[in-house]
Design an enzyme around this catalytic site. Structure first.
Site, mmCIF file in Angstrom:
data_model
loop_
_atom_site.group_PDB
_atom_site.id
_atom_site.type_symbol
_atom_site.label_atom_id
_atom_site.label_comp_id
_atom_site.label_asym_id
_atom_site.label_seq_id
_atom_site.Cartn_x
_atom_site.Cartn_y
_atom_site.Cartn_z
ATOM 1 N N ARG A 202 0.774 -1.413 -0.064
ATOM 2 C CA ARG A 202 -0.062 -0.060 -0.166
ATOM 3 C C ARG A 202 0.845 1.453 -0.047
ATOM 4 O O ARG A 202 2.138 1.112 0.221
ATOM 5 C CB ARG A 202 -0.820 -0.024 1.323
ATOM 6 N N ASN B 92 -5.593 6.602 3.525
ATOM 7 C CA ASN B 92 -5.116 6.433 4.707
ATOM 8 C C ASN B 92 -3.787 6.702 4.952
ATOM 9 O O ASN B 92 -2.878 6.395 4.101
ATOM 10 C CB ASN B 92 -5.345 4.780 4.720
ATOM 11 N N GLU B 93 -3.493 7.330 6.101
ATOM 12 C CA GLU B 93 -2.043 8.043 6.366
ATOM 13 C C GLU B 93 -1.171 8.021 5.085
ATOM 14 O O GLU B 93 -0.219 7.506 4.742
ATOM 15 C CB GLU B 93 -1.313 6.743 7.013
ATOM 16 N N CYS C 135 7.354 13.500 -11.480
ATOM 17 C CA CYS C 135 7.523 14.261 -10.394
ATOM 18 C C CYS C 135 8.662 15.399 -10.470
ATOM 19 O O CYS C 135 8.597 16.261 -9.968
ATOM 20 C CB CYS C 135 7.924 13.467 -8.959
ATOM 21 N N GLU D 249 -7.333 6.181 15.113
ATOM 22 C CA GLU D 249 -6.910 5.034 15.205
ATOM 23 C C GLU D 249 -6.293 4.907 16.769
ATOM 24 O O GLU D 249 -5.360 5.975 16.968
ATOM 25 C CB GLU D 249 -6.090 4.473 14.138
ATOM 26 N N TRP E 185 3.503 -4.210 15.224
ATOM 27 C CA TRP E 185 4.817 -3.776 14.365
ATOM 28 C C TRP E 185 5.525 -3.018 15.416
ATOM 29 O O TRP E 185 6.913 -2.509 14.745
ATOM 30 C CB TRP E 185 3.913 -2.926 13.370
ATOM 31 N N GLU F 74 -1.442 -7.848 9.405
ATOM 32 C CA GLU F 74 -1.977 -7.305 10.646
ATOM 33 C C GLU F 74 -2.870 -8.347 11.301
ATOM 34 O O GLU F 74 -3.647 -8.201 12.222
ATOM 35 C CB GLU F 74 -2.501 -6.129 10.140
#
EC number: 3.2.1.23
Length: 681
Positions: free
Chosen positions: A115, A153-154, A164, A314, A322, A362
């Site tokens: 991800r 997410n994050e 870029c 969260e 982790w 996870e």
């Protein structure tokens, strides 16, 4: 005060929920709702990593399962924070459009999988995300159960692909206008690094990013560009979902001590700030209190970005999988840690995750519901206790705020520059630690604190602490001078006012940018101490405070000396000064002092300036006292982060919100939390 979640104006209790992993088990989905009710959960975050289930093939959307899930949740009184799934692209997309995968610092394009490995510049990825978000919003924005958009997410990482690089060059052209202006600000004559055209400019690589690259301005600008590029991507996501219904707010879950982006730059992009808090509890009082202070600081950062309540998106109900050691929370710690977040301004307590994954990376991460599948576990009972407490506080607390008189300047771009500066202590300049030392002193006194950056408005505070302002940017020196001139108290420290926003040194004596006049001192040079070495500050009344790491040799020009060095060849020289400036005072601490020094110094200032405190008296070690207010009431949150019982004395007129009874003192068990109400009008 505007509501954080206007469709459901309550304190939120819930967490990340992944029904897409259990669609073949309707019995589990049915059981989940039963368990959510038992845990006093009123909202869940859905579809965060569900893109492969939402669009299994290009252009074929499968939203039926999600509609059924959201509908069943809503019928049972559970609301949905609906995510856009851009944090993890489906494998079919990654393989068909390889340009959307990032290029790392070595020039290698990442493989499919994992991800957070997409290019934020890629037009293809932006097109795919916009299409998904638009379709998702058109389907669900009008559903009464959807109360908030959770963007991705994050957000994290950076890409150095050709797209870029080209975007970075355009960003530089817009900032500097012509190549000669850039060369001047980057001081490229050093080591013959002059750029002849824009195409010669490439991003710094990870190997040269911190110090090794001679063009420090380039390294800082790269971080600024990445922040802006990710911010632009967030805007694209935001605009796509808001097109269907602008009234639903958007958030993005930020991270602890994550300074690769400047989060304050996103203050006008997000409607609500949320973040993910995962303390590393160690199981002893000293370590756990320090960790509580660290995360309290970051609760305050998140609240301060928009100066309004935030969301704890969260946290972990038991142990992560982790961290270096996955330590279980001690009994009671879930309540104490959760109420600390609420005390610092959160309008939610949420968890990763509701039900544990059965496989992949996870599968052993803590969850409200363990693999055993029922609620008869310690972690579940702890979560239910938090839910009950939030329900108890909800009506009184929802519209309360944290309203500090004190601010600490903790500027991300200044941190980038300090970490890149090369000298005077390459074994550790410790900017963040210096900020924490000042913060910890205030935490121990129960003083509410805002965390601001150099673009923030500081005019409304009584006391501003500005440690190690190495880089002065965006006219911040003028804000500081105006603040003191109008009657504020400013505390500056060593290593202040050395460079401009592009890391070019100020000429004419430090601190530059007009701060020499403000502080009334001249910093001639600075002494770097080895680890283990120390000096001292000796006050007028003979008290001694240990100092380490950095000692400036300053001259008092207009300032009054209130402390001098205790040893070395600069023994007797000024180490602590104060200058009158307009109606206020500017203090300067010329060496790295510790929490003991700031506890005494700031304790006096807080008292003299009559700054707000949660409680007027002494607070026992390890007990946190947070303050939230409305116009008529104040609420004091007391958390005991030690394993030992503590007694806290209360002023007259306090009510224990658990019992509704008057209270003159509170008995806190180890890892306990109590909330006290007090009328202020």
């Amino acid at each position: 005060m505007s509501s954080v979640t206007p469709r459901f104006p309550h304190l939120l209790h819930g967490g990340d929920y992944n029904p897409d992993q259990w669609l073949d088990r309707p019995d589990i989905l049915e059981k989940d709702i039963e368990l959510m009710k038992a845990a006093h959960i009123n909202c869940v975050s859905v579809a965060i990593f569900a893109w492969a289930k939402l669009e299994p093939e290009e252009g074929r959307y499968e939203f039926g399962w999600l509609e059924e899930v959201i509908g069943n949740l809503y019928k049972n009184g559970i609301y949905t924070v609906l995510a856009t799934p851009s944090g993890a692209k489906p494998r079919w997309m990654s393989e068909k459009y390889p340009e959307i995968r990032r290029v790392d610092g070595s020039g290698k394009r990442e493989e499919s999988g994992k991800r957070h490995n997409h290019c934020y510049t890629s037009p293809v990825y932006r097109e795919k995300v916009k299409a998904m978000n638009t379709t998702l919003a058109e389907r669900f924005a009008k559903h009464p159960g959807v109360i908030l958009w959770h963007l991705s997410n994050e957000y994290g990482g950076e890409c150095r692909c050709e797209l870029c690089k080209a975007a970075f060059r355009e960003w530089l052209k817009k900032k500097y206008g012509d190549i000669s202006a850039l060369n001047k600000q980057y001081w490229t004559d050093f080591w013959a690094q002059t750029y002849n055209n824009w195409e010669e400019i490439n991003p710094p690589t990870p190997r040269t990013m911190w110090g090794a690259d001679p063009i420090h301005g380039l390294c800082i600008d790269w971080r600024r560009f990445v922040t802006d590029q990710v911010g632009d991507f967030i805007k694209m996501e935001r605009d796509a979902v808001k097109a269907a219904d602008p009234s639903i707010p958007v958030t993005a879950n930020l991270m602890y001590d994550f300074y690769f982006y400047n989060y304050f730059k996103w203050r006008d992009i997000l409607d609500v700030v949320s973040w993910d808090s995962y303390p590393v509890w160690v199981g002893n009082a000293k370590g756990d209190v320090e960790e509580a202070q660290n995360h309290a600081l970051w609760h305050d950062v998140m609240r301060s970005i928009k100066q309004k309540p935030f969301l704890l998106m969260e946290s972990c109900p038991s142990a992560t999988n982790w961290q270096p050691v996955s330590r279980l929370k001690r009994p009671g710690m879930q309540l104490a840690a959760s109420m600390s977040a609420v005390g610092h301004g959160s309008n939610s307590v949420q968890y990763f995750q509701f039900r544990k994954s059965r496989g992949s990376s996870e599968k052993f991460h803590g969850a409200v519901v363990d693999h055993v599948g029922h609620g008869d576990t310690r972690a579940f009972r702890d979560v239910a206790e938090v839910g009950e407490r939030l329900e108890l506080l909800d009506k009184a607390l929802y519209n309360s705020e944290v309203r500090p008189d004190v601010a600490i300047v903790f500027d991300t771009e200044n941190r980038w520059a300090l970490d890149n500066a090369q000298g005077p202590r390459n074994c550790g300049i410790h900017y963040a630690e210096a900020v924490r030392d000042q913060y910890r002193a205030l935490w121990q006194m129960g003083v509410p604190v805002d965390i601001v950056d150099e673009e923030s408005d500081i005019s409304g505070y009584k006391l501003v602490l500005a440690p190690m302002l190495y880089m002065l940017r965006a006219g911040f020196e003028e804000k500081l001078k105006a603040f003191v001139k109008d009657g504020g108290a400013l505390v500056g420290t060593y290593h202040t006012g050395l460079v401009n926003e592009n890391d070019l040194c100020h000429l004419g004596g430090w601190p530059g940018g007009g701060l020499r006049e403000l502080f009334g001192i001249w910093n001639e040079e600075i002494d770097g101490l080895w680890d283990g070495e120390e000096n001292s500050i000796i006050t007028e009344d003979g008290k001694s405070y240990r100092v380490t790491e950095l000692c400036e040799l300053i001259h008092a020009e207009e300032a009054k000396v209130i402390g001098t060095y205790g040893s070395d060849f600069y023994k007797g020289m000024p180490a602590w000064t104060v200058a009158e400036y307009g109606k206020g005072q500017a203090y300067y601490v010329a060496a790295r002092a510790g929490v003991d020094f700031y506890s005494d110094f700031l304790g006096t200032l807080v008292s003299d300036l009559q700054c707000k405190r949660a409680l007027p008296g002494e607070i026992p070690f390890g007990v946190e006292a947070c303050l939230r207010e409305t116009d008529t009431e104040s609420f004091v949150f007391l958390q005991n982060f030690t394993g030992e019982p503590k007694t806290v004395a209360l002023p007259e007129g306090c009510t224990d919100m658990r019992t509704g009874q008057p209270a003159a003192k509170v008995e806190l068990r180890g890892y306990d939390s109590v909330t006290i109400a007090k009328n202020i009008k």
